[in-house]
Design an enzyme around this catalytic site. Structure first.
Site, PDB file in Angstrom:
ATOM      1  N   ASP A 169      -4.732  24.023 -26.392  1.00 12.61           N
ATOM      2  CA  ASP A 169      -5.590  22.875 -26.693  1.00 12.61           C
ATOM      3  C   ASP A 169      -6.604  22.743 -25.566  1.00 12.61           C
ATOM      4  O   ASP A 169      -6.238  22.430 -24.431  1.00 12.61           O
ATOM      5  CB  ASP A 169      -4.750  21.601 -26.824  1.00 12.61           C
ATOM      6  CG  ASP A 169      -5.518  20.430 -27.413  1.00 12.61           C
ATOM      7  OD1 ASP A 169      -6.762  20.431 -27.315  1.00 12.61           O
ATOM      8  OD2 ASP A 169      -4.880  19.518 -27.957  1.00 12.61           O
TER       9      ASP A 169
ATOM     10  N   ARG B 288      -9.303  20.692 -25.636  1.00 14.91           N
ATOM     11  CA  ARG B 288     -10.092  19.462 -25.766  1.00 14.91           C
ATOM     12  C   ARG B 288     -10.022  18.611 -24.505  1.00 14.91           C
ATOM     13  O   ARG B 288      -9.045  18.649 -23.760  1.00 14.91           O
ATOM     14  CB  ARG B 288      -9.595  18.643 -26.960  1.00 14.91           C
ATOM     15  CG  ARG B 288      -9.860  19.289 -28.292  1.00 14.91           C
ATOM     16  CD  ARG B 288      -9.222  18.517 -29.421  1.00 14.91           C
ATOM     17  NE  ARG B 288      -7.769  18.570 -29.363  1.00 14.91           N
ATOM     18  CZ  ARG B 288      -6.971  17.983 -30.241  1.00 14.91           C
ATOM     19  NH1 ARG B 288      -7.491  17.288 -31.245  1.00 14.91           N
ATOM     20  NH2 ARG B 288      -5.663  18.096 -30.131  1.00 14.91           N
TER      21      ARG B 288
END
Length: 203
Positions: free
Chosen positions: A127, A129
């Protein structure tokens, strides 16, 4: 300031009317925010907020490989029903790896790998983000306390670290089907998402 407010306009949708706000940083990266009833002068009203990362395949093409499209639509309905809230639409396709790499990961998933394994096989993070822009976006409409629609404990942790007061977590388990069962299992088992194990695929 990492991101600055650029402009806003009315946005009528199938779920009701929102105001759409656009934010941009010095490199030209853009993020959007849909709002209803903000800013508000009533401190007793806690806005419902959804932090939603862009998913072209789910949001625009109604892909059944994920739950992103149904989550976005459910969040829009919830904010309208509550009458006060925001959806921060972050341009972080494929958990931040970009559209091309997301489709490459899809190809690996077609070979039997789960979403996490596919990213790692491509040499990419699980991930990628970030959420530093959320504080400035919410500050622009006077929001400091929120009820957050999420199943992802990492969002709770990071938003709290950026100074956003999360009063309540609202679960968001929608769009379950036979095609995304493994995807949701991987989120729950390997990535720690708070997904009710009792869900039943709808198709």
């Amino acid at each position: 300031m990492l991101y600055q407010f650029i402009s806003k306009a009315k946005l009528p949708t199938a779920h009701g009317e929102f105001e759409i706000h656009v934010f941009e940083n010095a490199e030209g990266q853009e993020h959007l925010m849909l709002t209803v009833g903000l800013p508000t002068n009533d401190d007793s009203i806690i806005p419902i907020v959804r932090i939603h990362s862009e998913c072209l395949t789910g949001d625009a093409f109604s892909s059944l490989k994920c739950d992103c499209g149904p989550q976005l639509n459910a969040a829009m309905r919830a904010v309208q029903a509550h009458g006060c809230g925001a959806i921060l639409y972050l341009r972080q396709e494929g958990r931040g790896i970009g559209l091309t790499n997301k489709i490459r990961a899809y190809a690996l998933q077609d070979q039997g790998h789960d979403t996490l394994e596919a990213n790692l096989l491509l040499g990419l993070p699980a991930d990628a983000r970030t959420y530093e822009m959320c504080k400035e976006m919410l500050d622009s409409v006077g929001v400091t306390k929120i009820a957050l629609m999420t199943n992802n404990p990492n969002k709770i942790k990071e938003l709290s670290e950026y100074g956003i007061d999360i009063i309540e977590r609202i679960p968001l388990v929608v769009g379950v089907n036979k095609h995304n069962q493994g995807y949701l299992d991987t989120k729950s088992v390997k990535m720690g998402h708070l997904i009710d194990k009792q869900w039943t695929p709808t198709s």
